[in-house]
Design an enzyme around this catalytic site. Structure first.
Site, PDB file in Angstrom:
ATOM      1  N   ARG A 243       0.846  -1.185   0.000  1.00 38.56           N
ATOM      2  CA  ARG A 243       0.000   0.000   0.000  1.00 38.56           C
ATOM      3  C   ARG A 243       0.885   1.241   0.000  1.00 38.56           C
ATOM      4  O   ARG A 243       1.902   1.301   0.703  1.00 38.56           O
ATOM      5  CB  ARG A 243      -0.915   0.023   1.234  1.00 38.56           C
ATOM      6  CG  ARG A 243      -2.133  -0.886   1.120  1.00 38.56           C
ATOM      7  CD  ARG A 243      -3.126  -0.348   0.096  1.00 38.56           C
ATOM      8  NE  ARG A 243      -4.346  -1.119   0.028  1.00 38.56           N
ATOM      9  CZ  ARG A 243      -4.556  -2.144  -0.792  1.00 38.56           C
ATOM     10  NH1 ARG A 243      -3.582  -2.552  -1.598  1.00 38.56           N
ATOM     11  NH2 ARG A 243      -5.724  -2.770  -0.827  1.00 38.56           N
ATOM     12  N   GLU A 272      -3.961   7.259  -6.580  1.00 39.80           N
ATOM     13  CA  GLU A 272      -3.825   6.401  -7.750  1.00 39.80           C
ATOM     14  C   GLU A 272      -4.841   6.766  -8.819  1.00 39.80           C
ATOM     15  O   GLU A 272      -6.035   6.836  -8.528  1.00 39.80           O
ATOM     16  CB  GLU A 272      -3.978   4.934  -7.333  1.00 39.80           C
ATOM     17  CG  GLU A 272      -2.874   4.491  -6.387  1.00 39.80           C
ATOM     18  CD  GLU A 272      -2.786   2.988  -6.218  1.00 39.80           C
ATOM     19  OE1 GLU A 272      -3.784   2.290  -6.495  1.00 39.80           O
ATOM     20  OE2 GLU A 272      -1.714   2.509  -5.821  1.00 39.80           O
ATOM     21  N   HIS A 291       0.683  -0.218 -10.292  1.00 40.44           N
ATOM     22  CA  HIS A 291      -0.195  -1.005  -9.413  1.00 40.44           C
ATOM     23  C   HIS A 291      -0.783  -2.195 -10.172  1.00 40.44           C
ATOM     24  O   HIS A 291      -2.003  -2.399 -10.224  1.00 40.44           O
ATOM     25  CB  HIS A 291      -1.313  -0.148  -8.830  1.00 40.44           C
ATOM     26  CG  HIS A 291      -1.936  -0.788  -7.610  1.00 40.44           C
ATOM     27  ND1 HIS A 291      -2.653  -0.083  -6.673  1.00 40.44           N
ATOM     28  CD2 HIS A 291      -1.945  -2.081  -7.177  1.00 40.44           C
ATOM     29  CE1 HIS A 291      -3.085  -0.912  -5.715  1.00 40.44           C
ATOM     30  NE2 HIS A 291      -2.661  -2.133  -6.011  1.00 40.44           N
TER      31      HIS A 291
END
Length: 329
Positions: A243, A272, A291
């Site tokens: 994270r 994000e 990601h």
């Protein structure tokens, strides 16, 4: 049977036609979905306010949103982490919260190791050397020095749950020493893994590569900040596939810019996607991926099947596979 409404707030699949087909056999179930990630809370509440079950990916389920859910009995988080759901607020309303922690474990562990090796071998620099040497017709490796061998180095793993322990297992063939920091790992589990945990400070000081696999919560937020970066070796790399909030990005950018650590490889971010002026974009010793450590075709379908199982369990009045607020079991 009582009418049941299931609402998906946001999703990463190309479409949810398969889910629609699977749920069509339940005549009393209404299945709805939308992309509400960047919508105002008022629009989110209007869509899910009368839902019996909510599946959420990255939408923030705040206390304000949760307090306006009229009928909701279960919030299911589409993924491993659940820091975007206010579990305490849900518990206070008697709403169960569940998640899907048993998917993409191999993918994230493999991606973390890939980032470690890419950082160690400076693959991003190597590509630039290849292009420059191709233009000049002469090999010039000066920009990549120094590169160190992986063999005999020390890897520090922060957080040794499902993914951290799998990363530990996959690293066993690399001829490295491994340190683990996880204060919640029982003695029995340490014995199973063949390790003894250490505190964070000695791990930071001794490790040549550090990989983060901790859950994000109040205790772990910015677990790597200015003070921790100061403890790391100047030749050390930092990897984060867990994270974004585990790392103080501003402190990391300073450390990288001043070459106080050798580099970082990051797959997750506080915001994000990151803004175009994201501070790590301008740093050559920051290796970045979008990601995607969770992704493989196999993992994607595994997730869809696990979510569908939890849909069916809810419809049939059975508990979810992985309940977070167990006091509501």
């Amino acid at each position: 049977m009582q009418p049941t409404k299931i609402f998906v707030t946001d999703y990463i699949e190309p479409d949810l036609k398969w889910e629609e087909e699977q749920l069509a056999k339940y005549a009393h179930v209404t299945f709805r979905y939308d992309q509400l990630k960047f919508k105002p809370e008022e629009e989110l509440v209007a869509a899910i306010g009368d839902a019996d079950m909510v599946l959420v990916n990255m939408v923030k389920m705040t206390e304000n949103v949760i307090n306006q859910l009229e009928k909701c009995k279960l919030i299911l988080r589409h993924g491993v982490g659940y820091d975007n759901v206010d579990v305490e607020a849900a518990t206070a309303r008697g709403i169960r919260v569940a998640y899907e922690p048993d998917y993409c474990m191999d993918e994230v562990a493999e991606h973390a190791i890939a980032l470690m090796l890419a950082g160690w071998r400076k693959l991003n620099v190597g590509r630039k050397i290849l292009e420059a040497s191709s233009e000049s017709g002469i090999w010039d490796f000066n920009a990549i020095y120094p590169v160190y061998s992986v063999k005999g180095k020390t890897v520090g793993i922060i957080g040794c749950g499902r993914i951290g322990s799998l990363t530990l297992k996959k690293l066993s063939g690399f001829d490295v020493d491994i340190l683990v920091c996880d204060p919640y790992l029982t003695g029995e589990r340490q014995a199973e893994l063949g390790i003894e945990t250490v505190d964070l400070e000695p791990l930071l000081k001794a490790s040549d590569m550090i990989t983060l696999h901790a859950t994000l919560n109040d205790e772990t937020y910015h677990i790597i900040g200015e003070e921790q970066l100061q403890l790391m070796k100047p030749t050390a790399y930092l990897v984060n596939t867990a994270r974004g909030g585990l790392i103080d990005t501003e402190a990391l950018a300073r450390a990288l810019g001043e070459n106080r650590i050798a580099g970082a490889a990051i797959d997750v971010y506080d915001k994000e996607p990151p803004d175009p002026n994201f501070e790590l974009f301008r740093l050559e010793n920051a290796l970045l991926s979008p990601h995607l450590s969770w992704y493989s075709e196999e993992a994607n379908w595994s997730m869809r099947e696990k979510v569908m199982e939890d849909f069916v369990r809810f419809i049939e009045g059975r508990p979810p596979r992985f309940l977070i607020n167990r006091e509501l079991a």
